[in-house]
Design a protein around this motif. Structure first.
Motif, PDB file in Angstrom:
ATOM      1  N   HIS A   1       0.815  -1.212   0.000  1.00  0.00           N
ATOM      2  CA  HIS A   1       0.000   0.000   0.000  1.00  0.00           C
ATOM      3  C   HIS A   1       0.853   1.270   0.000  1.00  0.00           C
ATOM      4  CE1 HIS A   1      -3.611  -2.327   0.514  1.00  0.00           C
ATOM      5  NE2 HIS A   1      -3.178  -2.867   1.648  1.00  0.00           N
ATOM      6  N   MET A   2       2.155   1.133  -0.178  1.00  0.00           N
ATOM      7  CA  MET A   2       3.059   2.287  -0.084  1.00  0.00           C
ATOM      8  C   MET A   2       3.499   2.807  -1.447  1.00  0.00           C
ATOM      9  SD  MET A   2       5.723   1.326   2.950  1.00  0.00           S
ATOM     10  CE  MET A   2       5.186   0.977   4.612  1.00  0.00           C
ATOM     11  N   LYS A   3       3.787   4.112  -1.474  1.00  0.00           N
ATOM     12  CA  LYS A   3       4.470   4.709  -2.611  1.00  0.00           C
ATOM     13  C   LYS A   3       5.957   4.815  -2.259  1.00  0.00           C
ATOM     14  CE  LYS A   3       0.512   7.045  -4.597  1.00  0.00           C
ATOM     15  NZ  LYS A   3      -0.041   8.307  -5.159  1.00  0.00           N
ATOM     16  N   LYS A   4       6.758   5.084  -3.260  1.00  0.00           N
ATOM     17  CA  LYS A   4       8.214   5.029  -3.081  1.00  0.00           C
ATOM     18  C   LYS A   4       8.753   5.949  -1.967  1.00  0.00           C
ATOM     19  CE  LYS A   4       9.090   2.313  -6.777  1.00  0.00           C
ATOM     20  NZ  LYS A   4       9.928   1.126  -6.872  1.00  0.00           N
ATOM     21  N   PRO A   5       8.293   7.201  -1.858  1.00  0.00           N
ATOM     22  CA  PRO A   5       8.830   8.040  -0.779  1.00  0.00           C
ATOM     23  C   PRO A   5       8.591   7.453   0.607  1.00  0.00           C
ATOM     24  CG  PRO A   5       7.729   9.399  -2.413  1.00  0.00           C
ATOM     25  CD  PRO A   5       7.400   7.968  -2.748  1.00  0.00           C
ATOM     26  N   ASP A   6       7.408   6.849   0.810  1.00  0.00           N
ATOM     27  CA  ASP A   6       7.107   6.224   2.100  1.00  0.00           C
ATOM     28  C   ASP A   6       8.036   5.032   2.351  1.00  0.00           C
ATOM     29  OD1 ASP A   6       4.981   7.977   2.682  1.00  0.00           O
ATOM     30  OD2 ASP A   6       3.644   6.796   1.418  1.00  0.00           O
ATOM     31  N   MET A   7       8.371   4.336   1.280  1.00  0.00           N
ATOM     32  CA  MET A   7       9.269   3.194   1.410  1.00  0.00           C
ATOM     33  C   MET A   7      10.674   3.641   1.806  1.00  0.00           C
ATOM     34  SD  MET A   7       7.870   1.156  -1.918  1.00  0.00           S
ATOM     35  CE  MET A   7       9.424   0.351  -2.164  1.00  0.00           C
ATOM     36  N   VAL A   8      11.112   4.760   1.235  1.00  0.00           N
ATOM     37  CA  VAL A   8      12.430   5.283   1.591  1.00  0.00           C
ATOM     38  C   VAL A   8      12.437   5.707   3.059  1.00  0.00           C
ATOM     39  CG1 VAL A   8      14.069   7.166   1.218  1.00  0.00           C
ATOM     40  CG2 VAL A   8      13.073   5.986  -0.746  1.00  0.00           C
ATOM     41  N   ARG A   9      11.377   6.359   3.500  1.00  0.00           N
ATOM     42  CA  ARG A   9      11.298   6.768   4.913  1.00  0.00           C
ATOM     43  C   ARG A   9      11.318   5.549   5.827  1.00  0.00           C
ATOM     44  NH1 ARG A   9       7.224  10.054   2.462  1.00  0.00           N
ATOM     45  NH2 ARG A   9       8.006  12.182   2.136  1.00  0.00           N
ATOM     46  N   LEU A  10      10.592   4.509   5.424  1.00  0.00           N
ATOM     47  CA  LEU A  10      10.606   3.273   6.205  1.00  0.00           C
ATOM     48  C   LEU A  10      12.003   2.683   6.218  1.00  0.00           C
ATOM     49  CD1 LEU A  10       9.183   0.990   7.730  1.00  0.00           C
ATOM     50  CD2 LEU A  10       8.536   0.008   5.510  1.00  0.00           C
ATOM     51  N   GLY A  11      12.649   2.683   5.055  1.00  0.00           N
ATOM     52  CA  GLY A  11      14.006   2.151   4.953  1.00  0.00           C
ATOM     53  C   GLY A  11      15.004   2.916   5.795  1.00  0.00           C
ATOM     54  N   GLN A  12      14.815   4.223   5.902  1.00  0.00           N
ATOM     55  CA  GLN A  12      15.678   5.034   6.761  1.00  0.00           C
ATOM     56  C   GLN A  12      15.560   4.589   8.212  1.00  0.00           C
ATOM     57  OE1 GLN A  12      17.933   6.438   4.613  1.00  0.00           O
ATOM     58  NE2 GLN A  12      17.893   8.260   5.913  1.00  0.00           N
ATOM     59  N   GLY A  13      14.331   4.315   8.634  1.00  0.00           N
ATOM     60  CA  GLY A  13      14.114   3.846  10.000  1.00  0.00           C
ATOM     61  C   GLY A  13      14.729   2.478  10.242  1.00  0.00           C
TER      62      GLY A  13
ATOM     63  N   ALA B   1      14.483  12.201  -2.833  1.00  0.00           N
ATOM     64  CA  ALA B   1      14.390  13.656  -2.683  1.00  0.00           C
ATOM     65  C   ALA B   1      13.207  14.016  -1.791  1.00  0.00           C
ATOM     66  CB  ALA B   1      14.249  14.315  -4.048  1.00  0.00           C
ATOM     67  N   SER B   2      12.078  13.346  -1.997  1.00  0.00           N
ATOM     68  CA  SER B   2      10.886  13.618  -1.198  1.00  0.00           C
ATOM     69  C   SER B   2      11.112  13.292   0.267  1.00  0.00           C
ATOM     70  CB  SER B   2       9.706  12.795  -1.737  1.00  0.00           C
ATOM     71  OG  SER B   2       8.542  12.980  -0.948  1.00  0.00           O
ATOM     72  N   ALA B   3      11.909  12.257   0.525  1.00  0.00           N
ATOM     73  CA  ALA B   3      12.194  11.847   1.903  1.00  0.00           C
ATOM     74  C   ALA B   3      13.409  12.567   2.478  1.00  0.00           C
ATOM     75  CB  ALA B   3      12.416  10.335   1.950  1.00  0.00           C
ATOM     76  N   ASN B   4      13.960  13.517   1.710  1.00  0.00           N
ATOM     77  CA  ASN B   4      15.128  14.290   2.142  1.00  0.00           C
ATOM     78  C   ASN B   4      16.333  13.397   2.478  1.00  0.00           C
ATOM     79  OD1 ASN B   4      13.908  16.924   1.993  1.00  0.00           O
ATOM     80  ND2 ASN B   4      12.744  16.382   3.830  1.00  0.00           N
ATOM     81  N   VAL B   5      16.547  12.391   1.626  1.00  0.00           N
ATOM     82  CA  VAL B   5      17.689  11.500   1.784  1.00  0.00           C
ATOM     83  C   VAL B   5      18.654  11.757   0.624  1.00  0.00           C
ATOM     84  CG1 VAL B   5      18.466   9.100   1.909  1.00  0.00           C
ATOM     85  CG2 VAL B   5      16.277   9.758   2.925  1.00  0.00           C
ATOM     86  N   ASP B   6      19.850  12.156   0.937  1.00  0.00           N
ATOM     87  CA  ASP B   6      20.831  12.513  -0.084  1.00  0.00           C
ATOM     88  C   ASP B   6      21.609  11.281  -0.545  1.00  0.00           C
ATOM     89  OD1 ASP B   6      22.625  13.664  -1.776  1.00  0.00           O
ATOM     90  OD2 ASP B   6      23.654  14.875  -0.265  1.00  0.00           O
ATOM     91  N   VAL B   7      21.267  10.812  -1.741  1.00  0.00           N
ATOM     92  CA  VAL B   7      21.998   9.681  -2.334  1.00  0.00           C
ATOM     93  C   VAL B   7      22.506  10.056  -3.729  1.00  0.00           C
ATOM     94  CG1 VAL B   7      20.809   7.874  -1.026  1.00  0.00           C
ATOM     95  CG2 VAL B   7      19.813   8.693  -3.168  1.00  0.00           C
ATOM     96  N   LYS B   8      22.753  11.327  -3.929  1.00  0.00           N
ATOM     97  CA  LYS B   8      23.202  11.800  -5.250  1.00  0.00           C
ATOM     98  C   LYS B   8      24.462  11.061  -5.711  1.00  0.00           C
ATOM     99  CE  LYS B   8      21.411  16.550  -4.898  1.00  0.00           C
ATOM    100  NZ  LYS B   8      20.953  16.531  -3.498  1.00  0.00           N
ATOM    101  N   HIS B   9      25.300  10.671  -4.768  1.00  0.00           N
ATOM    102  CA  HIS B   9      26.550  10.002  -5.115  1.00  0.00           C
ATOM    103  C   HIS B   9      26.324   8.613  -5.709  1.00  0.00           C
ATOM    104  CE1 HIS B   9      25.466   8.585  -1.112  1.00  0.00           C
ATOM    105  NE2 HIS B   9      26.285   7.575  -1.264  1.00  0.00           N
ATOM    106  N   LEU B  10      25.117   8.079  -5.533  1.00  0.00           N
ATOM    107  CA  LEU B  10      24.824   6.745  -6.069  1.00  0.00           C
ATOM    108  C   LEU B  10      24.360   6.787  -7.521  1.00  0.00           C
ATOM    109  CD1 LEU B  10      22.973   5.174  -2.994  1.00  0.00           C
ATOM    110  CD2 LEU B  10      25.374   4.933  -3.654  1.00  0.00           C
ATOM    111  N   PHE B  11      23.973   7.969  -7.988  1.00  0.00           N
ATOM    112  CA  PHE B  11      23.513   8.128  -9.358  1.00  0.00           C
ATOM    113  C   PHE B  11      24.660   8.546 -10.277  1.00  0.00           C
ATOM    114  CE2 PHE B  11      19.514   8.712  -7.041  1.00  0.00           C
ATOM    115  CZ  PHE B  11      18.657   7.919  -7.791  1.00  0.00           C
TER     116      PHE B  11
END
Length: 233
Positions: free
Chosen positions: A175-187, A220-230
């Motif tokens: 039931h999640m969209k990608k930004p919510d998944m990133v926030r969950l992953g951060q936790g 970006a929506s979750a304010n997680v900086d992973v620019k170095h991975l792209f």
């Protein structure tokens, strides 16, 4: 999914979805008896296998790669056929439903998730596991019907008849969209550098394919900086 501890098999491609799901399974104290990665000739196979192996090792989970070379016999998907062009850059508009339906035709792999779930369920039964966990999500379910809750529920109904221990299909991100998944992953403290959301194999995530564009927006929506991975533009 039930919080009651049980044995599970996880479908692990190292994408955002499957990575979050394997971490969530462990958080809920389920015993992940096997992480399955499929090599069906996809462009990203090398990196998906490499990154999935790293994740499984990091989590101390048994990992197995399943080769499915016969996928090429019934496919014209651009993810598999080198002569076909994978939509990238401006050819992808993740917020345009009509455009997304069009680009889906290029990357669609017939019955991919259906085949994956059935193979995983066979392993699950042999290992006395009661559930298979794929990486589905509500965002891609809009254009990919094999990501939907309806598909997952019907798969469970089918497996009730084809597995003696009635293996079920469950997914934490359904039931999640990608930004919510990133926030969950951060936790969950997921090391994102181990993941691979890209359609291509390379040193870094391409940043141009649909999967990368969705990942880029999610981080970006979750304010997680992973620019170095792209990969740099």
């Amino acid at each position: 999914m039930s919080s009651r501890s049980k044995k599970v098999v996880v479908l692990l491609s190292a994408g955002l979805d499957s990575t979050v799901n394997i971490y969530e399974a462990i958080k809920h104290r389920h015993e992940v008896v096997l992480a399955l990665t499929f090599n069906y000739g996809q462009r990203a196979a090398v990196k998906e296998i490499e990154c999935s192996a790293k994740i499984a090792k990091h989590l101390n989970v048994p990992h197995k790669v399943i080769d499915l070379p016969w996928f090429k016999d019934f496919n014209r998907s651009s993810l598999i056929v080198e002569s076909e062009k994978v939509p990238t850059g401006k050819d992808v508009e993740i917020d345009n439903l009509e455009k997304s339906q069009d680009t889906k035709k290029s990357v669609w792999v017939p019955n991919r998730n259906g085949i994956f779930l059935n193979i995983a369920a066979a392993f699950a039964e042999s290992l006395n596991a009661t559930s298979v966990i794929p990486g589905f999500n509500a965002e891609e379910a809009v254009t990919f019907p094999d990501n939907t809750k309806e598909f997952m529920d019907k798969a469970t109904q089918s497996l009730h008849y084809s597995t003696s221990n009635h293996v079920t299909v469950g997914c934490y991100t359904i039931h999640m969209k990608k930004p919510d998944m990133v926030r969950l992953g951060q936790g969950l403290k997921i090391p994102w550098e181990m993941s691979w959301p890209c359609y291509f194999t390379g040193d870094k995530w391409c940043g141009e394919c649909e999967s990368c564009q969705r990942a880029k927006r999610a981080f970006a929506s979750a304010n997680v900086d992973v620019k170095h991975l792209f990969k740099e533009a």
